[in-house]
Design a protein around this motif. Structure first.
Motif, PDB file in Angstrom:
ATOM      1  N   GLU A  47     -30.261  31.981  21.828  1.00 12.07           N
ATOM      2  CA  GLU A  47     -30.743  31.218  20.667  1.00 12.07           C
ATOM      3  C   GLU A  47     -30.822  29.715  20.995  1.00 12.07           C
ATOM      4  N   TYR A  48     -29.824  29.220  21.710  1.00 12.71           N
ATOM      5  CA  TYR A  48     -29.800  27.807  22.121  1.00 12.71           C
ATOM      6  C   TYR A  48     -30.957  27.488  23.078  1.00 12.71           C
ATOM      7  N   SER A  49     -31.291  28.454  23.957  1.00  6.78           N
ATOM      8  CA  SER A  49     -32.249  28.192  25.042  1.00  6.78           C
ATOM      9  C   SER A  49     -33.711  28.397  24.653  1.00  6.78           C
ATOM     10  N   ILE A  50     -33.964  29.212  23.633  1.00 10.29           N
ATOM     11  CA  ILE A  50     -35.345  29.580  23.271  1.00 10.29           C
ATOM     12  C   ILE A  50     -36.285  28.370  23.087  1.00 10.29           C
ATOM     13  N   PRO A  51     -35.864  27.286  22.404  1.00  9.89           N
ATOM     14  CA  PRO A  51     -36.810  26.177  22.190  1.00  9.89           C
ATOM     15  C   PRO A  51     -37.425  25.625  23.479  1.00  9.89           C
ATOM     16  N   ALA A  52     -36.721  25.774  24.601  1.00 10.99           N
ATOM     17  CA  ALA A  52     -37.227  25.233  25.872  1.00 10.99           C
ATOM     18  C   ALA A  52     -38.065  26.249  26.657  1.00 10.99           C
ATOM     19  N   ALA A  53     -38.138  27.507  26.192  1.00  9.99           N
ATOM     20  CA  ALA A  53     -38.904  28.535  26.928  1.00  9.99           C
ATOM     21  C   ALA A  53     -39.391  29.605  25.940  1.00  9.99           C
ATOM     22  N   VAL A  54     -40.129  29.157  24.927  1.00  7.22           N
ATOM     23  CA  VAL A  54     -40.551  30.052  23.832  1.00  7.22           C
ATOM     24  C   VAL A  54     -41.347  31.245  24.365  1.00  7.22           C
ATOM     25  N   GLN A  55     -42.313  30.968  25.227  1.00  9.47           N
ATOM     26  CA  GLN A  55     -43.173  32.027  25.763  1.00  9.47           C
ATOM     27  C   GLN A  55     -42.370  33.024  26.613  1.00  9.47           C
ATOM     28  N   ARG A  56     -41.516  32.478  27.461  1.00  6.84           N
ATOM     29  CA  ARG A  56     -40.744  33.334  28.382  1.00  6.84           C
ATOM     30  C   ARG A  56     -39.819  34.291  27.629  1.00  6.84           C
ATOM     31  N   TYR A  57     -39.115  33.777  26.628  1.00  4.14           N
ATOM     32  CA  TYR A  57     -38.220  34.658  25.861  1.00  4.14           C
ATOM     33  C   TYR A  57     -39.017  35.684  25.051  1.00  4.14           C
ATOM     34  N   ALA A  58     -40.194  35.273  24.568  1.00  4.13           N
ATOM     35  CA  ALA A  58     -41.055  36.225  23.847  1.00  4.13           C
ATOM     36  C   ALA A  58     -41.517  37.333  24.796  1.00  4.13           C
ATOM     37  N   ASP A  59     -41.802  36.978  26.050  1.00  2.00           N
ATOM     38  CA  ASP A  59     -42.158  37.987  27.063  1.00  2.00           C
ATOM     39  C   ASP A  59     -41.011  38.990  27.238  1.00  2.00           C
ATOM     40  N   CYS A  60     -39.775  38.467  27.216  1.00  2.00           N
ATOM     41  CA  CYS A  60     -38.591  39.345  27.333  1.00  2.00           C
ATOM     42  C   CYS A  60     -38.573  40.345  26.174  1.00  2.00           C
ATOM     43  N   ALA A  61     -38.783  39.833  24.966  1.00  2.00           N
ATOM     44  CA  ALA A  61     -38.764  40.699  23.776  1.00  2.00           C
ATOM     45  C   ALA A  61     -39.818  41.794  23.900  1.00  2.00           C
ATOM     46  N   ARG A  62     -40.994  41.433  24.405  1.00  2.00           N
ATOM     47  CA  ARG A  62     -42.075  42.432  24.543  1.00  2.00           C
ATOM     48  C   ARG A  62     -41.756  43.438  25.649  1.00  2.00           C
ATOM     49  N   ALA A  63     -41.234  42.953  26.767  1.00  2.00           N
ATOM     50  CA  ALA A  63     -40.872  43.863  27.864  1.00  2.00           C
ATOM     51  C   ALA A  63     -39.789  44.844  27.412  1.00  2.00           C
ATOM     52  N   MET A  64     -38.887  44.365  26.548  1.00  2.00           N
ATOM     53  CA  MET A  64     -37.797  45.221  26.064  1.00  2.00           C
ATOM     54  C   MET A  64     -38.262  46.202  24.994  1.00  2.00           C
ATOM     55  N   GLY A  65     -39.509  46.041  24.563  1.00  2.00           N
ATOM     56  CA  GLY A  65     -40.070  46.983  23.583  1.00  2.00           C
ATOM     57  C   GLY A  65     -39.637  46.707  22.154  1.00  2.00           C
ATOM     58  N   ILE A  66     -39.155  45.493  21.881  1.00  2.00           N
ATOM     59  CA  ILE A  66     -38.702  45.181  20.512  1.00  2.00           C
ATOM     60  C   ILE A  66     -39.679  44.272  19.785  1.00  2.00           C
ATOM     61  N   ALA A  67     -40.703  43.803  20.502  1.00  2.00           N
ATOM     62  CA  ALA A  67     -41.786  43.034  19.860  1.00  2.00           C
ATOM     63  C   ALA A  67     -43.102  43.530  20.446  1.00  2.00           C
ATOM     64  N   SER A  68     -44.153  43.424  19.660  1.00  2.00           N
ATOM     65  CA  SER A  68     -45.468  43.909  20.142  1.00  2.00           C
ATOM     66  C   SER A  68     -46.302  42.724  20.619  1.00  2.00           C
TER      67      SER A  68
END
Length: 386
Positions: free
Chosen positions: A289-310
């Motif tokens: 949560e602390y780190s997301i603002p500095a890597a919004v796209q990268r963390y979103a990629d993680c969520a998609r790879a994990m199958g929890i976001a489309s």
């Protein structure tokens, strides 16, 4: 800019991969291996299984089973003495991260002498120790494919990071059969460790196109299967996915480094003897949560790879789902808070400055997309008690 990739010379993956041990020893010209493991592996009969596979090819191996969870300088020394007295020419490292980490240290010290402290980072160890065949039994630390070992100095409680190609196993035999009897707690802790490796490698400032591919695939394999193996340890399909995911995550972080979660996790482990995967799990939601603002796209990629976001979800939505999932995962896998683990709050708060100092000194927080000040590290530690 180019990226140097360091891997084991031989990687055998799949059911019964561990049966390749004698052939690999043969190919290395080694005939006097020492199995380095722990008491649990002996009790479960795993060490005996490896000895039986060797016996079929008229080979034998002695067993050293005095490794401890979170290896220490003293626990390594008895293994070094064994190697020196026994004139062994190779090591079979059997077990979770601790026996494999122990074997890496013993391989170097057994051959070259000195003390573990002499080999800690920033020194990079390029000397070749005794060849190691790593056979992991958890999914996992990824230690079978990394050039890193972590040894605790029990006099100072410092977790010493030691790295270099000298610590890389020559061969890794990744046999998911060996994880089928893993208890649920160990399955959860080591599984979250592997997920953390994949996520941190992907968001690390040292990430490359190569490590990205390994990290994303690791997340795809681990995320849908972690709950499955926790609830049903005999689920072979899920165990196989977890095992390969763990190895790929190991390759990813060995080449892209870990970041803030690991940097903050090691001091908790050293001071309060919390298993490594568990301290990672405690920290993962807050640090993410602390780190997301500095890597919004990268963390979103993680969520998609994990199958929890489309793919249709916006990055912000994907990241909200990511935080919710990490918290839900900890709840379902019964990850305790520091308080539930039995850590004394006053003792913890008294060590905040020291832990923050150790975390930053490890170098890992410097790879994080958002690099914290010591005060911010202290704030994140405090959040574990909110």
């Amino acid at each position: 800019m180019s990226t140097q990739i360091i891997l084991p010379r031989m990687l055998q993956v799949g059911k019964d991969a561990s049966h390749a041990t004698p052939n690999i020893l043969e190919s290395l010209g080694c005939h006097r291996p020492l199995i380095i493991t722990d008491k649990m592996m002996v009790k479960l009969g795993y060490a005996e299984k490896i000895q039986a596979v060797l016996a079929e090819q008229n080979m034998s191996a002695d067993v050293f089973d005095d490794t401890v969870p979170e290896p220490t300088v003293a626990s390594i020394q008895s293994g070094v003495n064994k190697v020196r007295e026994g004139d062994y020419d190779s090591i079979i490292a059997l077990g979770g991260g601790s026996p494999i980490d122990s074997a890496k240290a013993i391989s170097i010290l057994g051959k070259f002498g000195g003390e573990m402290r002499d080999y800690k980072f920033p020194r990079v160890v390029t000397e070749a120790g005794l060849p190691i065949i790593a056979i992991p039994t958890t999914a996992g630390t990824g230690s079978e494919v990394t050039k890193v070992t972590i040894i605790t100095d029990e006099n100072t409680d410092e977790k010493m990071l030691c790295m270099g190609v000298g610590f890389m196993p020559v061969a890794a035999l990744v046999d998911y059969n060996l994880t089928l009897s893993l208890p649920a707690r160990t399955t959860a802790d080591t599984g979250i460790d592997a997920l953390t490796h994949a996520m941190e490698a992907y968001v690390s400032k040292k990430a490359s196109l190569y490590s990205d591919g390994q990290a994303l695939e690791a997340m795809r394999l681990i995320a849908p299967n972690l709950r499955r193996v926790y609830h049903d340890g005999a689920d072979e399909t899920a165990r196989e996915a977890m095992m390969l995911g763990s190895t790929l995550a190991g390759i990813a972080f060995s080449n892209a480094s870990v970041a803030l979660v690991h940097g903050m996790s090691r001091p908790i482990g050293a001071a309060f003897h919390v298993p490594h995967g568990l301290s990672n799990a405690m920290l993962l939601p807050a640090v993410t949560e602390y780190s997301i603002p500095a890597a919004v796209q990268r963390y979103a990629d993680c969520a998609r790879a994990m199958g929890i976001a489309s793919q249709q979800d916006s990055n912000d939505t994907a990241n909200e789902k990511l935080i919710a999932e990490l918290k839900a995962l900890n709840e379902e896998l019964k990850v305790p808070t520091p308080e539930e683990f039995g850590i004394d709050r006053t003792h913890f708060m008294g060590l905040l400055d020291t832990m923050a100092e150790q975390a930053i000194a490890s170098g890992s927080p410097g790879n994080n997309p958002r690099v914290p000040s010591p005060d911010e590290v202290i704030e994140l530690y405090k959040q574990l008690w909110d």
